[in-house]
Design a protein around this motif. Structure first.
Motif, short mmCIF file in Angstrom:
data_model
loop_
_atom_site.label_atom_id
_atom_site.label_comp_id
_atom_site.label_asym_id
_atom_site.label_seq_id
_atom_site.Cartn_x
_atom_site.Cartn_y
_atom_site.Cartn_z
N SER A 155 14.74 -54.19 8.15
CA SER A 155 15.41 -55.00 7.13
C SER A 155 15.26 -54.23 5.82
CB SER A 155 14.73 -56.36 6.99
OG SER A 155 14.70 -57.01 8.24
N PRO A 156 16.36 -53.95 5.13
CA PRO A 156 16.24 -53.17 3.89
C PRO A 156 15.79 -54.03 2.72
CG PRO A 156 18.54 -53.60 4.35
CD PRO A 156 17.76 -54.24 5.46
N THR A 157 14.68 -54.72 2.93
CA THR A 157 14.13 -55.57 1.86
C THR A 157 12.89 -54.90 1.27
OG1 THR A 157 12.93 -56.78 3.57
CG2 THR A 157 15.00 -57.73 2.84
N GLY A 158 12.65 -53.69 1.68
CA GLY A 158 11.50 -52.93 1.15
C GLY A 158 11.61 -51.52 1.69
N GLN A 186 21.29 -61.32 2.06
CA GLN A 186 22.05 -60.59 1.04
C GLN A 186 21.38 -60.58 -0.32
OE1 GLN A 186 25.54 -62.68 2.29
NE2 GLN A 186 26.58 -60.75 2.76
N ILE A 187 20.39 -61.44 -0.48
CA ILE A 187 19.69 -61.43 -1.77
C ILE A 187 18.55 -60.42 -1.76
CG2 ILE A 187 18.32 -62.83 -3.38
CD1 ILE A 187 20.09 -65.24 -2.29
N ARG A 188 17.80 -60.41 -0.69
CA ARG A 188 16.63 -59.51 -0.66
C ARG A 188 16.97 -58.09 -0.21
NH1 ARG A 188 13.00 -61.61 3.12
NH2 ARG A 188 11.46 -60.13 2.39
N GLN A 213 24.20 -55.05 10.13
CA GLN A 213 24.47 -56.44 10.51
C GLN A 213 25.41 -57.13 9.52
OE1 GLN A 213 20.57 -58.18 11.27
NE2 GLN A 213 20.91 -57.88 13.47
N SER A 214 25.39 -56.69 8.27
CA SER A 214 26.26 -57.34 7.27
C SER A 214 27.74 -57.16 7.62
CB SER A 214 25.98 -56.77 5.87
OG SER A 214 26.15 -55.37 5.88
N GLN A 215 28.04 -56.19 8.49
CA GLN A 215 29.44 -55.98 8.87
C GLN A 215 29.80 -56.73 10.15
OE1 GLN A 215 29.63 -51.70 9.16
NE2 GLN A 215 29.28 -51.42 6.98
#
Ligand code: GLU
Length: 443
Positions: A9-12, A45-47, A73-75
């Protein structure tokens, strides 16, 4: 067909734990001639941040892990929505306040983890148990598995659900991930069943602990892979060390090439018990890789490192750098340490260690012996190990002092330190002019 995925997860940033998960997946795929998928789980989409995603890809490449397929996954939101709506149509899920929820049946969920063995989970009790009935996660009577949200009211899909849909549609054969996901597995198996998919095999990697106990968390800045790159660790060394976090090539072997590791790698040999991350051990592994690296390649790596860090090099050429690197090759754990120790080569205003000037440069003979030595060195037509040593010995005998009376002050004047490589090697690398100029400063 073996097909695995790493699903950050690209949250970090990519941290040590994530990199180890990626590596074990990648090694398994490469060892089995399978497919390695990189799936960016950017549903939040926020993090999720572009900079994290870029850093993850960059760190993966730097560590030498290539991927065969890349997904975001966003696509794929339409796919998740379609699957969730299908479950509603089939009566397995329902709408509640704008969200789609999966009906959780009251049942036991069993699966065999390739590392942990048989795992049993009771949806009415929220406890995951191993084959001996010991609780792995959860507490008796703590909670029950609630109906699981598949699509949130804002129209975005829930992470666990996307993961299942993707693993199924991408035909992932084995899910290798951190043990923190073990408690997600039962609810995901229920989703596989509801969707009519066969669950993949699961392998949950042991946690990585800090040396002082407790979980190694990504909140500790220094655990990001990019931090290790910036400190001047070699990617091969970091990969070698990551491999040892939960796996061993056998015997006491700790330094192993990727080629050999791939021949020996097997999921079944991964430990169940937590791995302990030791910075000291990582430093030792890195030092071994530096020591064994070809001098030209090592010099190139250090040059790249300097470029990236925009390091001031005082006009040192590659050939000169190579000579310095030779001196320090077996004395450094990281490139940052190298520049710390060899700073006197790259700048004239290098730092003196605390107290060394008072201790060594104020001795009664220093002015006179430095003056003599500077003259002798300045007059040399060939400035090499032999000639500089002869000049030095002359001064020692003329001044009627001992070698060590002069070695330490000279080293301090030239390098700012009391320890380092051989004095004459240091002089030669520094060159005649700088050596003489630095001696002259002290008389
Ligand atoms: N995106 C999840 C994470 O970064 C991984 C999910 C999985 O491997 O199943 O923790």
């Amino acid at each position: 067909m073996i097909k695995v995925r790493f699903a950050p997860s690209p949250t970090g940033y990519l941290h040590i734990g994530g990199a180890r998960t990626a590596l074990f997946n990648w090694m398994y795929a490469r060892a089995q001639k399978g497919i390695f998928v990189l799936r960016i789980e950017d549903t939040d989409q926020i993090r999720s941040k572009k900079e994290y995603e870029e850093e993850i890809l960059k760190s993966m490449k730097w560590l030498g892990m290539d991927w065969d397929e890349l997904y975001y996954q966003s696509q794929r939101f339409d796919i998740y929505r379609e699957k969730a709506e299908q479950l509603v149509k089939e009566g397995k899920a329902y709408l509640d306040n704008g969200a789609i929820l999966l009906k959780t049946p009251k049942r036991e969920v069993k699966f065999t983890d390739l590392i942990r063995g048989d795992i049993c989970f009771d949806t009415t009790n929220f406890v995951t148990r191993d084959a001996d009935g010991n609780a792995i996660t959860g507490e008796d009577g703590a909670d029950v598995l609630k109906d699981e949200v598949l699509m949130k009211a804002d129209g975005s899909p829930a992470y666990s659900f996307c993961c299942v849909v993707d693993d199924a549609l991408m035909e992932i054969s084995t899910v290798i991930r951190g043990e923190d996901h073990i408690s997600n597995t039962p609810k995901q198996i229920i989703m596989y069943d509801a969707l009519g998919f066969k669950p993949p095999k699961f392998a949950h990697l042991p946690l990585i602990m800090g040396e002082e106990g407790g979980r190694l968390s990504k909140r500790h800045g220094a655990v990001a892979v990019s931090d290790y790159r910036r400190q001047g660790f070699l990617p091969d060394a970091l990969v070698n060390y990551l491999m040892l976090l939960g796996w061993s090539p056998g015997g006491d072997q700790e330094i192993i090439s990727m080629k050999n590791a791939l021949q020996k790698f097997s999921i079944k040999k991964i430990n169940k018990t937590a791995a302990v991350f030791s910075l000291e051990k990582l430093g030792w592994v890195n030092a071994q890789y530096i020591k064994n690296k070809d001098i030209n390649e090592l010099t190139d790596s250090i040059l790249n490192f300097m470029k990236e860090k925009e390091f001031e090099t005082a006009g040192v050429t590659k050939e000169q750098l190579k000579e310095v690197v030779k001196l320090y090759k077996s004395r450094m754990h990281t490139f940052v340490e190298f520049f710390d120790r060899a700073d006197f080569i790259f700048k004239d205003d290098f730092k003196f260690d605390d107290g060394v000037q008072e201790q060594y440069l104020k001795q009664y003979h220093v002015r006179e012996s430095f003056d003599l030595l500077a003259q002798k060195l300045a007059n040399l037509t060939t400035f090499d190990l032999k000639s500089s040593e002869e000049a030095f010995k002359d001064v020692v005998s003329k001044m009627n002092i001992t070698t060590s009376d002069l070695v330490h002050p000279v080293r301090v004047a030239l390098t700012g330190k009391t320890v380092g490589p051989g004095l004459f090697e240091t002089m030669v690398v520094l060159g005649k002019e700088k050596t003489v100029a630095r001696l002259k400063k002290h008389f």
